[in-house]
Design an enzyme around this catalytic site. Structure first.
Site, PDB file in Angstrom:
ATOM      1  N   CYS A   1      37.519  47.077  38.388  1.00  0.00           N
ATOM      2  CA  CYS A   1      36.109  46.692  38.224  1.00  0.00           C
ATOM      3  C   CYS A   1      35.236  47.877  37.881  1.00  0.00           C
ATOM      4  CB  CYS A   1      35.606  46.000  39.490  1.00  0.00           C
ATOM      5  SG  CYS A   1      33.852  45.683  39.461  1.00  0.00           S
TER       6      CYS A   1
ATOM      7  N   CYS B   1      34.573  45.409  34.942  1.00  0.00           N
ATOM      8  CA  CYS B   1      33.222  44.825  35.013  1.00  0.00           C
ATOM      9  C   CYS B   1      32.096  45.813  34.720  1.00  0.00           C
ATOM     10  CB  CYS B   1      32.967  44.254  36.404  1.00  0.00           C
ATOM     11  SG  CYS B   1      34.390  43.511  37.196  1.00  0.00           S
TER      12      CYS B   1
ATOM     13  N   LYS C   1      32.166  47.482  31.201  1.00  0.00           N
ATOM     14  CA  LYS C   1      32.005  46.345  30.267  1.00  0.00           C
ATOM     15  C   LYS C   1      30.557  45.888  30.207  1.00  0.00           C
ATOM     16  CE  LYS C   1      31.737  42.521  31.647  1.00  0.00           C
ATOM     17  NZ  LYS C   1      32.789  41.655  32.118  1.00  0.00           N
TER      18      LYS C   1
ATOM     19  N   TYR D   1      38.278  35.618  29.009  1.00  0.00           N
ATOM     20  CA  TYR D   1      37.071  36.383  29.325  1.00  0.00           C
ATOM     21  C   TYR D   1      37.015  37.681  28.500  1.00  0.00           C
ATOM     22  CZ  TYR D   1      36.231  34.150  34.006  1.00  0.00           C
ATOM     23  OH  TYR D   1      35.965  33.316  35.060  1.00  0.00           O
TER      24      TYR D   1
ATOM     25  N   GLU E   1      34.441  38.541  25.483  1.00  0.00           N
ATOM     26  CA  GLU E   1      33.369  39.508  25.771  1.00  0.00           C
ATOM     27  C   GLU E   1      33.423  40.686  24.807  1.00  0.00           C
ATOM     28  OE1 GLU E   1      32.726  38.634  30.558  1.00  0.00           O
ATOM     29  OE2 GLU E   1      33.935  40.356  29.965  1.00  0.00           O
TER      30      GLU E   1
ATOM     31  N   HIS F   1       7.504  27.466  35.622  1.00  0.00           N
ATOM     32  CA  HIS F   1       7.159  27.300  34.221  1.00  0.00           C
ATOM     33  C   HIS F   1       6.390  28.502  33.696  1.00  0.00           C
ATOM     34  CE1 HIS F   1       6.339  24.967  30.630  1.00  0.00           C
ATOM     35  NE2 HIS F   1       5.080  25.338  30.701  1.00  0.00           N
TER      36      HIS F   1
ATOM     37  N   GLU G   1      13.994  26.008  34.369  1.00  0.00           N
ATOM     38  CA  GLU G   1      13.262  24.844  34.878  1.00  0.00           C
ATOM     39  C   GLU G   1      13.920  23.541  34.415  1.00  0.00           C
ATOM     40  OE1 GLU G   1       9.279  23.946  33.203  1.00  0.00           O
ATOM     41  OE2 GLU G   1       9.599  25.677  31.906  1.00  0.00           O
TER      42      GLU G   1
HETATM   43  P1  NDP Z   1      42.509  35.305  30.637  1.00  0.00           P
HETATM   44  O1  NDP Z   1      43.593  34.738  31.449  1.00  0.00           O
HETATM   45  O2  NDP Z   1      41.097  34.915  30.874  1.00  0.00           O
HETATM   46  O3  NDP Z   1      42.802  35.046  29.094  1.00  0.00           O
HETATM   47  C1  NDP Z   1      44.016  35.387  28.510  1.00  0.00           C
HETATM   48  C2  NDP Z   1      44.007  34.854  27.096  1.00  0.00           C
HETATM   49  O4  NDP Z   1      45.145  35.326  26.413  1.00  0.00           O
HETATM   50  C3  NDP Z   1      44.039  33.345  27.038  1.00  0.00           C
HETATM   51  O5  NDP Z   1      43.215  32.942  25.977  1.00  0.00           O
HETATM   52  C4  NDP Z   1      45.496  33.058  26.787  1.00  0.00           C
HETATM   53  O6  NDP Z   1      45.723  31.853  26.086  1.00  0.00           O
HETATM   54  C5  NDP Z   1      45.884  34.219  25.897  1.00  0.00           C
HETATM   55  N1  NDP Z   1      47.307  34.530  25.982  1.00  0.00           N
HETATM   56  C6  NDP Z   1      48.046  34.689  27.107  1.00  0.00           C
HETATM   57  N2  NDP Z   1      49.314  34.997  26.785  1.00  0.00           N
HETATM   58  C7  NDP Z   1      49.382  35.022  25.443  1.00  0.00           C
HETATM   59  C8  NDP Z   1      50.426  35.262  24.528  1.00  0.00           C
HETATM   60  N3  NDP Z   1      51.673  35.533  24.943  1.00  0.00           N
HETATM   61  N4  NDP Z   1      50.146  35.199  23.217  1.00  0.00           N
HETATM   62  C9  NDP Z   1      48.896  34.909  22.792  1.00  0.00           C
HETATM   63  N5  NDP Z   1      47.869  34.675  23.612  1.00  0.00           N
HETATM   64  C10 NDP Z   1      48.100  34.733  24.923  1.00  0.00           C
HETATM   65  O7  NDP Z   1      42.699  36.867  30.764  1.00  0.00           O
HETATM   66  P2  NDP Z   1      41.792  38.082  30.387  1.00  0.00           P
HETATM   67  O8  NDP Z   1      42.753  39.146  30.012  1.00  0.00           O
HETATM   68  O9  NDP Z   1      40.718  37.728  29.423  1.00  0.00           O
HETATM   69  O10 NDP Z   1      41.119  38.430  31.783  1.00  0.00           O
HETATM   70  C11 NDP Z   1      41.923  38.674  32.924  1.00  0.00           C
HETATM   71  C12 NDP Z   1      41.229  38.240  34.174  1.00  0.00           C
HETATM   72  O11 NDP Z   1      40.156  39.104  34.436  1.00  0.00           O
HETATM   73  C13 NDP Z   1      40.662  36.851  34.087  1.00  0.00           C
HETATM   74  O12 NDP Z   1      41.498  35.966  34.774  1.00  0.00           O
HETATM   75  C14 NDP Z   1      39.313  36.933  34.727  1.00  0.00           C
HETATM   76  O13 NDP Z   1      39.374  36.280  35.967  1.00  0.00           O
HETATM   77  C15 NDP Z   1      39.041  38.396  34.938  1.00  0.00           C
HETATM   78  N6  NDP Z   1      37.836  38.792  34.195  1.00  0.00           N
HETATM   79  C16 NDP Z   1      36.632  38.310  34.594  1.00  0.00           C
HETATM   80  C17 NDP Z   1      35.483  38.641  33.916  1.00  0.00           C
HETATM   81  C18 NDP Z   1      34.176  38.083  34.342  1.00  0.00           C
HETATM   82  O14 NDP Z   1      34.073  37.597  35.463  1.00  0.00           O
HETATM   83  N7  NDP Z   1      33.161  38.097  33.485  1.00  0.00           N
HETATM   84  C19 NDP Z   1      35.525  39.531  32.760  1.00  0.00           C
HETATM   85  C20 NDP Z   1      36.846  39.959  32.412  1.00  0.00           C
HETATM   86  C21 NDP Z   1      37.945  39.592  33.110  1.00  0.00           C
HETATM   87  P3  NDP Z   1      45.767  30.425  26.825  1.00  0.00           P
HETATM   88  O15 NDP Z   1      44.336  30.064  27.099  1.00  0.00           O
HETATM   89  O16 NDP Z   1      46.391  29.542  25.810  1.00  0.00           O
HETATM   90  O17 NDP Z   1      46.564  30.607  28.043  1.00  0.00           O
END
Ligand code: NDP
Length: 455
Positions: free
Chosen positions: A43, A48, A51, A178, A182, A435, A440
């Site tokens: 984080c 976080c 980012k 995410y 982002e 407002h 709102e």
């Molecule tokens: P996520 O799990 O959110 O997303 C991973 C993405 O990669 C999905 O779209 C997934 O597709 C795709 N994917 C997974 N495996 C493959 C593959 N083999 N080939 C192609 N595409 C693939 O992970 P992130 O890395 O974005 O984030 C990790 C964690 O960090 C999240 O779970 C989140 O909780 C946390 N995070 C939170 C944030 C916030 O609160 N703002 C900001 C950043 C991270 P599919 O959908 O099809 O599975």
């Protein structure tokens, strides 16, 4: 023989630091903590915090355009990435120092070393030292996962995004979660030509479909190319950069490829297998609702357990464990109705049930409003905000809230209090509007937009 420590924490991220601090400062425990990298974890050091600062930095060009539209005589000039990167590094160092100070003041002994388990009560450090502890907490977080694609070594992960030598002119971002979404917005804000490629039909899987659609519309309007139902087959170095070939054979040349395809629990080399700790399908440490593993003296919190992978959840899990073990306050971490925000541009804030879940369950009303907010409408923008409530048709309880628009993260934090308390639609409606605001709308939606009959 007495133990060296009451608690030994492996990992100095959000969950581990909270558990260590509460156990030592408020529970009177003798606590040791080992961190092999920088204090603060994902984080603070590579997630976080940097980012969000990059999100802020990348939003200024649009803000300056809007200022001009309001009558200000402004010229944006150029973005000085090395200058920003230096400031960012200094801020992270400040935070890391603050983390260390907090632990020191709490009486936690920090070991700057890698740790593994020699047995169920013994930790071995990379320095050669060993310590015994009554309880051991695994709080080692996660690490970016990159699929096994030819040329994947040419790509970077989110870990490297804060230290780039230069900002790319063209970037390909792989993934639809995410992090991918982002960074697509961050780089786009900095002026990079961004293509995001995602294997599924729509990015941000798991969020409310209408809300995802709004985010996508906003991202595309800002100039991001989003290619769904597509995936990278291989990456090759070219004279001009990196060529990505997708599964259909189409090629794109970019300067940077970012893989944001999820994260995996960081369990390698900890020595947990031999001790009988159980793992799930992604390598996550299996724990019960008290964060206890199959080995009674070993606990785990945060991303390494792959429950709800969010910093505030890891903090709650760590705090609950310290309360349970050292403060005679048995506490389970509560994973229900956890709000979260995706810091895309536009931002998405969500808590509770999506419309798709409500439809599958039946007996729900959906209240949704989309509109152009005053601030950017005046500046001539087409940006639309979405405010959405999912309501139980019978009990009238608000089951979910979804917001897309500026500061959606701030708004959902407040809405989440009411939703977590079990507020009804009528409670929302009794609340007089503030407002003129965007929020709102949450208390002025009178007629359901859609109803999903009981099944
Ligand atoms: P996520 O799990 O959110 O997303 C991973 C993405 O990669 C999905 O779209 C997934 O597709 C795709 N994917 C997974 N495996 C493959 C593959 N083999 N080939 C192609 N595409 C693939 O992970 P992130 O890395 O974005 O984030 C990790 C964690 O960090 C999240 O779970 C989140 O909780 C946390 N995070 C939170 C944030 C916030 O609160 N703002 C900001 C950043 C991270 P599919 O959908 O099809 O599975």
């Amino acid at each position: 023989m007495p133990f060296d420590y009451d608690l030994f924490v492996i990992g100095g991220g959000s969950g581990g630091v909270r558990a260590a601090r509460i156990a030592a400062a408020e529970g009177g425990a003798r606590v040791g903590l080992a961190e092999e990298s920088r204090m603060g974890g994902t984080c603070v050091i590579r997630g976080c915090v940097p980012k969000k600062l990059m999100v802020n930095a990348s939003a200024y060009p649009k803000a300056l355009q809007d200022a001009a539209a309001y009558g200000w005589d402004v010229q944006a000039g150029a973005f000085d990435w090395p200058k920003f990167r230096g400031l960012l590094g200094a801020e992270l160092t400040r935070l890391e120092t603050a983390y260390r100070g907090t632990l020191r003041n709490a009486g936690v002994v920090v070991h700057d070393a890698r740790a593994s388990l020699a047995d169920a009560h013994t930790v071995r450090l990379s320095t050669g030292q060993t310590f015994t502890a009554k309880h051991i907490l695994i709080a080692t977080g996660g690490w970016p996962f990159v699929p096994d694609v030819p040329g994947a070594d040419l790509a970077v992960t989110s870990n490297e995004m804060f230290d780039l030598d230069t900002l790319p002119q063209r970037a390909l971002i792989v993934g639809g979660g995410y992090i991918a979404s982002e960074f697509a917005c961050i780089l786009n804000g900095f002026g990079t030509k961004v293509t995001q490629i995602y294997r599924g039909p729509q990015i941000l899987r798991g969020f409310d479909e209408e809300a995802r659609g709004h985010v996508v519309t906003g991202m595309q309007a800002a100039g991001i190319e989003i290619r769904c139902n597509a995936d990278v087959a291989r990456l090759d170095r070219s004279s001009g950069g990196i060529v990505a070939t997708d599964l259909s054979g189409a090629q794109i040349e970019v300067d940077l490829v970012l893989y944001a395809t999820g994260r995996r629990p960081n369990v390698q080399g900890l020595g947990l297998e031999q001790l009988g700790v159980a793992f799930g399908q992604f390598g996550e440490v299996i724990v019960d609702e008290w964060s206890q593993t199959a080995v009674p003296s070993i606990y785990a919190v945060g991303d390494v357990t792959n429950r709800v992978n969010l910093t505030p959840v890891a903090i709650r899990e760590g705090h609950a464990l310290a309360d349970t073990l050292f403060r005679a306050k048995p506490t389970k971490a509560d994973h229900a109705m956890v709000a979260s925000a995706v810091f895309t541009q536009p931002e998405l804030g969500a808590v509770g049930m999506t419309e798709e879940q409500a439809k599958a369950r039946g007996g729900a009303e959906v209240y949704a409003a989309t509109f152009r907010p005053m601030k950017t409408l005046f500046a001539g923008r087409q940006d639309r905000v979405l405010m959405k409530l999912i309501v139980d048709a019978q009990t009238r309880v608000v089951l979910g809230c979804h917001i897309v628009g500026p500061e959606a993260g701030e708004m959902i934090q407040l809405a989440a209090i009411a939703v977590k308390m079990g507020a009804t639609k009528e409670d929302f409606d009794r609340t007089v509007a503030v407002h003129p605001t965007m929020a709102e709308e949450l208390v002025t939606m009178r007629k359901p937009t859609r109803t999903h009959p009981a099944i």
